[in-house]
Design an enzyme around this catalytic site. Sequence first.
Site, mmCIF file in Angstrom:
data_model
loop_
_atom_site.group_PDB
_atom_site.id
_atom_site.type_symbol
_atom_site.label_atom_id
_atom_site.label_comp_id
_atom_site.label_asym_id
_atom_site.label_seq_id
_atom_site.Cartn_x
_atom_site.Cartn_y
_atom_site.Cartn_z
ATOM 1 C CB CYS A 138 3.977 -34.135 -22.291
ATOM 2 S SG CYS A 138 3.988 -34.352 -20.503
ATOM 3 C CB CYS A 158 1.015 -37.770 -20.432
ATOM 4 S SG CYS A 158 0.624 -36.255 -21.351
ATOM 5 C CB CYS A 218 1.745 -31.377 -20.733
ATOM 6 S SG CYS A 218 0.728 -32.676 -21.484
ATOM 7 C CB CYS A 243 -0.545 -34.971 -17.997
ATOM 8 S SG CYS A 243 1.166 -34.379 -18.109
ATOM 9 C CG ASP A 287 23.174 -41.356 -38.078
ATOM 10 O OD1 ASP A 287 23.173 -40.514 -38.999
ATOM 11 O OD2 ASP A 287 22.149 -41.931 -37.675
#
Length: 412
Positions: free
Chosen positions: A201, A204, A217, A220, A338
């Site tokens: 999330c 949170c 979530c 929260c 990368d």
Amino acid sequence: MAGNSDPLTPRAKLAVTAGRAVAAASRAAGRGSGSVIGGKVALKLDPDLLARLAQNLDCVLVSATNGKTTTTRLIAEALRAAGPVVSNALGANMPAGITSALAGGSDAKFGVIEVDEKYLAGVARDTDPKCIALLNLSRDQLDRAAETRMLAENWREGLAGTKAVIVANCDDPLVVWAASSSPNVIWVAAGQMWKDDAWSCPACGGVMQRPGDDWFCGECGFRRPTPSWALSGDHVLDPHGSAWPIHLQLPGRANKANAASSAAVAAVFGVPPQVALERMYQVQAVAGRYDVVQFMERDLRLLLAKNPAGWLETFSLIDPPPAPVILSVNARSADGTDTSWLWDVDYTRLTGHPIFVIGDRKLDLAVRLEVANQHFQVCDSLDEAVQMCPPGRIEVIANYTAFQDLRRRVGN
């Protein structure tokens, strides 16, 4: 400028003229379009030039990890129903390239602007947009791009309290988190095929629950908002529940999603969905993407895929086996140096296709394909790979600079 109600200052005019001269010199020297260097020179001479050029335009900004250039093009086509449009159609999406593009649109009413994710907040401050489209966020250019959660946080802070109407994809939790600080959001259910950057999330850090197409979530209560626009198969559903058919020459589900978001944006500017979607049919290719070109007596379809989410979408639209596939990967500065992102791509989706590998980092890709149990051949050039394919259509998938190399080689 549109309407010329507020003409450019002498300094701004000088900056525009100098920028055009430098861009022309760059083109003459064979160094590309010149839009970036021209914009840089212009902004040096007048740091407020972008704001001045945008002041008489109704602007829409488009930002995302994938699909920015295509969606920008679709929105521009739709808004031409309501007046002249200026747009950075070739994808130069940082302030210099944007400034260059707007400097060429003296009679425009609308500015349709693709913006690099990292520059969105600053460009929004300069251009005072009427609308901002946020499509998706996922990992990209791992050596220099901010972690996706940080990028979402930057958007959230930079767009907090904006006057712009935000058109945002409610299926991407990171986009929802970014858009939720804005007072005026139109949610579009555009889908999300790649979910690997959104399992925790953004509010949170809790674990995201994903039943079906929904998400929330469990800790929260942060959850998927209810959309007012939605992609449903081959149709766009508008806020009144009407279904409008999507007719595109561009392939794949991702482009239907781009069209759904574009229709929602067009409606903000008063262009009805039917008109917007009909106009989008004009778009056959976008900066070479999806073009089919004749080369060495074969038909090559050129497909751009720059990161794991983009490769996943691209695999879903290629011809079924035994269509040959040529893969080309570079790791120059514009791509990100990368290449570890290759390990995030599910190459087992290419099982059954004859695969040919080219590009600066062909050996990195070969190791990845070996681990995925794919049959492939490493080639030194596009010409060699094409010669090994039977007559007919070849799918060619490349990342950013590899794609530009391909276009030069096939004369596209």
